[in-house]
Scaffold this active site. Structure first.
Site, mmCIF file in Angstrom:
data_model
loop_
_atom_site.group_PDB
_atom_site.id
_atom_site.type_symbol
_atom_site.label_atom_id
_atom_site.label_comp_id
_atom_site.label_asym_id
_atom_site.label_seq_id
_atom_site.Cartn_x
_atom_site.Cartn_y
_atom_site.Cartn_z
ATOM 1 N N ASP A 37 -3.288 6.955 -3.753
ATOM 2 C CA ASP A 37 -2.691 6.387 -2.550
ATOM 3 C C ASP A 37 -1.963 5.103 -2.903
ATOM 4 O O ASP A 37 -2.571 4.154 -3.386
ATOM 5 C CB ASP A 37 -3.812 6.107 -1.538
ATOM 6 C CG ASP A 37 -3.305 5.569 -0.215
ATOM 7 O OD1 ASP A 37 -2.133 5.188 -0.133
ATOM 8 O OD2 ASP A 37 -4.092 5.529 0.738
ATOM 9 N N SER A 43 0.846 -1.203 0.000
ATOM 10 C CA SER A 43 0.000 0.000 0.000
ATOM 11 C C SER A 43 0.876 1.245 0.000
ATOM 12 O O SER A 43 1.679 1.417 -0.891
ATOM 13 C CB SER A 43 -0.968 -0.031 1.183
ATOM 14 O OG SER A 43 -1.793 -1.168 1.112
#
Length: 306
Positions: free
Chosen positions: A305, A147
Site C-alpha cells: 500500500d 500514503s
C-alpha cells in the site's frame, strides 16, 4: 528463486539489491537537488501560499506538481521551523513521490535553521520512520508521504519520540508555532524579522546520513517472523509468493525480508507517478496481481500500500 520485475526486465536477488542500493546511496545528492528546486520556488514567490492545518498526524495537500498547489516547500519550511521549537533531534525520510525532494529539503532546512539535528534516512517506509524515532532516541520523526493518494499529492506525517501520533496538546502547540512563524512572512513569502533571509545551507556535520536506520528495522522484522517464515516455506513447497510492490518504497525492502522464499515481484521499480498501477491497492488496481497468481501457481499474493 527470487525474481523482481523492474521496468520490464527481470532481476535476480543480487541485481535487485544493487538496484535499490543505488537509490539509498544517491539520496543525499538528490536531497541537495531538491534544495535547488526549493530555492528556485522560494526566489520566484510573488504571493504567500495559504497556511495549512496541522492535524494529529501532520499536514497533507496537493504539491507543486498541480496548477493549484496547497502544500508547497514554504509550508514545509515553516513547519520545520515550528518543529525545531519542540525537537533538537529528528529523523526525516520520504517516499518516492516526485515532489518528495523539494518538500523534504525545505522541511530539513527549516528544522536545521532552528538548531535541530537531522538524521536523514532518504527513501524509507513510514513504519521504518516510526521504528527509528525510538531506536535513535530522536524527539520526533517526520515522513514526507501521501500514503496511497494520487501522484500530485504529498504530506508530512509527524511522530513523537514513542513513534506514534502526537497528542492533541502537542498538535495544538505545533499549529500555534506554525501560524506564528507563518505570520512573520511578507506577502511575497520573504521573512520579516527573526528568520534568516536566505535559506540556510545544509551543514555537513549537522545533516547525518544514517544507514543503520533501515538495517535495524529489517533485522527486527526478520527476527519477529523467522518462525513464521520457516512454516510458510514448508507449506508452500515448490509454489511461490507473488508480491505487487506498486512502485512504492516498500519494494526496496522485499529482497531483504523475503529473500529466502520463492518470490516473484511485479511493479518493483520505485516510481512516484505509479505507472503500472495506482498506489491504493483496491481490487480494480490489483488486476495484474490477480491475473499473474494462477499463472505462477502462487501460494500467496501480497500488495504493498502506497
Amino acid at each position: 528463486m527470487f525474481e523482481v520485475e523492474i521496468a520490464g526486465e527481470i532481476y535476480d536477488i543480487d541485481g535487485a539489491k544493487e538496484y535499490y542500493n543505488r537509490y539509498m546511496k544517491t539520496s543525499a545528492d538528490w536531497l541537495n537537488t531538491g534544495r535547488k528546486d526549493w530555492n528556485k520556488f522560494y526566489s520566484s514567490l510573488t504571493s504567500l501560499p495559504e497556511p495549512v492545518k496541522f492535524g494529529t498526524s501532520g499536514i497533507r495537500g496537493v504539491s507543486a506538481l498541480s496548477d493549484t498547489p496547497t502544500l508547497t516547500p514554504l509550508n514545509a519550511y515553516t513547519l520545520g521551523v515550528a518543529l525545531s521549537r519542540i525537537s533538537k533531534k529528528a529523523v526525516v525520510g520520504h517516499d518516492c513521490r516526485i515532489s518528495g525532494f523539494a518538500i523534504t529539503s525545505a522541511l530539513v532546512s527549516g528544522l536545521m535553521s532552528g538548531g535541530c539535528q537531522v538524521h536523514y534516512a532518504g527513501y524509507i517506509s513510514t513504519g521504518n520512520i516510526q521504528w527509528s524515532v525510538r531506536t535513535t532516541d530522536a524527539d520526533i520523526g517526520a515522513m514526507v508521504t501521501a500514503s496511497h493518494n494520487p501522484p500530485p499529492d504529498n504530506g508530512i506525517k509527524v511522530f513523537g519520540s514513542d513513534g506514534i501520533e502526537l497528542s492533541d496538546e502537542k498538535t495544538s502547540e505545533i499549529q500555534k508555532n506554525y501560524l506564528e512563524i507563518y505570520n512573520t512572512f511578507k506577502p511575497d513569502g520573504r521573512p520579516i524579522d527573526y528568520m534568516q533571509s536566505e535559506i540556510p545551507e545544509i551543514a555537513g556535520d549537522l545533516l547525518i546520513i544514517d544507514d543503520r536506520i533501515k538495517k535495524t528495522y529489517i533485522d527486527r522484522i526478520k527476527s519477529v517472523f523467522s518462525g513464521s517464515s520457516d512454516r510458510l516455506k514448508r507449506k508452500m513447497g515448490d509454489r511461490c509468493v507473488v508480491i505487487d510492490a506498486g512502485h512504492s518504497v516498500g519494494s526496496m525492502y522485499v529482497p531483504y525480508i523475503f529473500g529466502d522464499l520463492n518470490v516473484f515481484v511485479i511493479f518493483g521499480e520505485m516510481n512516484g507517478m505509479f505507472p503500472g498501477r495506482q498506489s491504493e491497492p483496491t481490487e480494480d488496481n490489483l488486476k495484474r496481481l490477480l491475473e499473474i497468481m494462477p499463472q505462477k501457481n502462487a501460494y500467496l499474493g501480497f500488495a504493498i500500500d502506497g
